[in-house]
Design an enzyme around this catalytic site. Structure first.
Site, PDB file in Angstrom:
ATOM      1  N   CYS A 167       0.827  -1.212   0.000  1.00 31.02           N
ATOM      2  CA  CYS A 167       0.000   0.000   0.000  1.00 31.02           C
ATOM      3  C   CYS A 167       0.855   1.252   0.000  1.00 31.02           C
ATOM      4  O   CYS A 167       1.894   1.309   0.648  1.00 31.02           O
ATOM      5  CB  CYS A 167      -0.867   0.050   1.259  1.00 31.02           C
ATOM      6  SG  CYS A 167      -1.849  -1.408   1.587  1.00 31.02           S
ATOM      7  N   CYS A 168       0.376   2.253  -0.712  1.00 28.94           N
ATOM      8  CA  CYS A 168       0.891   3.614  -0.618  1.00 28.94           C
ATOM      9  C   CYS A 168      -0.279   4.538  -0.938  1.00 28.94           C
ATOM     10  O   CYS A 168      -1.388   4.063  -1.200  1.00 28.94           O
ATOM     11  CB  CYS A 168       2.105   3.851  -1.511  1.00 28.94           C
ATOM     12  SG  CYS A 168       1.791   3.837  -3.278  1.00 28.94           S
ATOM     13  N   TRP A 169      -0.059   5.846  -0.933  1.00 28.81           N
ATOM     14  CA  TRP A 169      -1.171   6.780  -1.060  1.00 28.81           C
ATOM     15  C   TRP A 169      -2.007   6.508  -2.306  1.00 28.81           C
ATOM     16  O   TRP A 169      -3.222   6.406  -2.228  1.00 28.81           O
ATOM     17  CB  TRP A 169      -0.653   8.211  -1.027  1.00 28.81           C
ATOM     18  CG  TRP A 169      -1.751   9.222  -0.899  1.00 28.81           C
ATOM     19  CD1 TRP A 169      -2.079  10.198  -1.798  1.00 28.81           C
ATOM     20  CD2 TRP A 169      -2.673   9.360   0.179  1.00 28.81           C
ATOM     21  NE1 TRP A 169      -3.146  10.929  -1.343  1.00 28.81           N
ATOM     22  CE2 TRP A 169      -3.535  10.434  -0.120  1.00 28.81           C
ATOM     23  CE3 TRP A 169      -2.866   8.673   1.389  1.00 28.81           C
ATOM     24  CZ2 TRP A 169      -4.565  10.841   0.718  1.00 28.81           C
ATOM     25  CZ3 TRP A 169      -3.889   9.088   2.220  1.00 28.81           C
ATOM     26  CH2 TRP A 169      -4.721  10.153   1.891  1.00 28.81           C
ATOM     27  N   THR A 170      -1.367   6.365  -3.472  1.00 31.32           N
ATOM     28  CA  THR A 170      -2.113   6.076  -4.704  1.00 31.32           C
ATOM     29  C   THR A 170      -2.127   4.600  -5.033  1.00 31.32           C
ATOM     30  O   THR A 170      -2.960   4.160  -5.823  1.00 31.32           O
ATOM     31  CB  THR A 170      -1.511   6.819  -5.909  1.00 31.32           C
ATOM     32  OG1 THR A 170      -0.196   6.315  -6.146  1.00 31.32           O
ATOM     33  CG2 THR A 170      -1.507   8.321  -5.699  1.00 31.32           C
TER      34      THR A 170
ATOM     35  N   LEU B 279      -4.149   3.823  -0.453  1.00 30.87           N
ATOM     36  CA  LEU B 279      -4.632   4.232   0.868  1.00 30.87           C
ATOM     37  C   LEU B 279      -5.655   5.362   0.749  1.00 30.87           C
ATOM     38  O   LEU B 279      -6.514   5.519   1.598  1.00 30.87           O
ATOM     39  CB  LEU B 279      -3.467   4.679   1.744  1.00 30.87           C
ATOM     40  CG  LEU B 279      -2.451   3.597   2.106  1.00 30.87           C
ATOM     41  CD1 LEU B 279      -1.225   4.221   2.760  1.00 30.87           C
ATOM     42  CD2 LEU B 279      -3.077   2.541   2.999  1.00 30.87           C
TER      43      LEU B 279
END
Length: 151
Positions: free
Chosen positions: A64-67, A108
């Site tokens: 997972c990461c922001w985008t 996320l």
């Protein structure tokens, strides 16, 4: 199933992901912001989770990461990993079925808790296709990895 999970931020959806995986009976190995003391940079923690899959010490990973894009890119740089960025259940089903994806990448920012459950339901319900064309495409991707590691 042993699943490595990475996130560059300690967000509610990342914590929910870990809880939902454990509730489903999986052993979770956390990386990045989910593991105190780990380097939370998305490229670093994603690589650690993906390498577990490539080495066979984890059955799958969720990164997972922001985008979700950076985590997907980083995971796919690890030979043997077929990571898919999934923003809905239909994409998760197709990624497992047609691409035999072994790493799920999530945003996320875009993934709500109800959507997370739908994506995980689809991901775990799907099985890799036995269709000859689908298997040949996956084999071609595997050969791309071999070319990258032997050059």
């Amino acid at each position: 199933m042993r699943i490595s999970v990475s996130s560059d931020m300690d967000e509610p959806v990342a914590r929910s992901l870990v809880a939902q995986l454990r509730d489903r009976g999986h052993e979770v190995v956390p990386y990045g912001a989910l593991s105190p003391g780990d380097d939370p940079q998305w490229a670093v923690c994603t690589e650690a989770a993906a390498r577990e899959v490539a080495a066979g010490t984890a059955d799958q990973a969720v990164v997972c990461c922001w985008t979700g894009t950076g985590a997907s890119i980083a995971a796919n740089k690890v030979p043997g990993v077929r990571a898919a960025l999934c923003t809905d259940a239909c994409t998760a089903d197709g990624a497992r079925r047609w691409n035999d994806a072994n790493v799920l990448a999530l945003s996320l920012r875009l993934t709500s808790e109800p959507l997370l459950k739908e994506i995980l339901d689809a991901w775990f319900a799907a099985e890799a296709s036995g269709d000859a064309e689908d298997r040949e495409n996956v084999a071609r991707v595997d050969r791309l990895d071999l070319g990258r590691t032997t050059s």
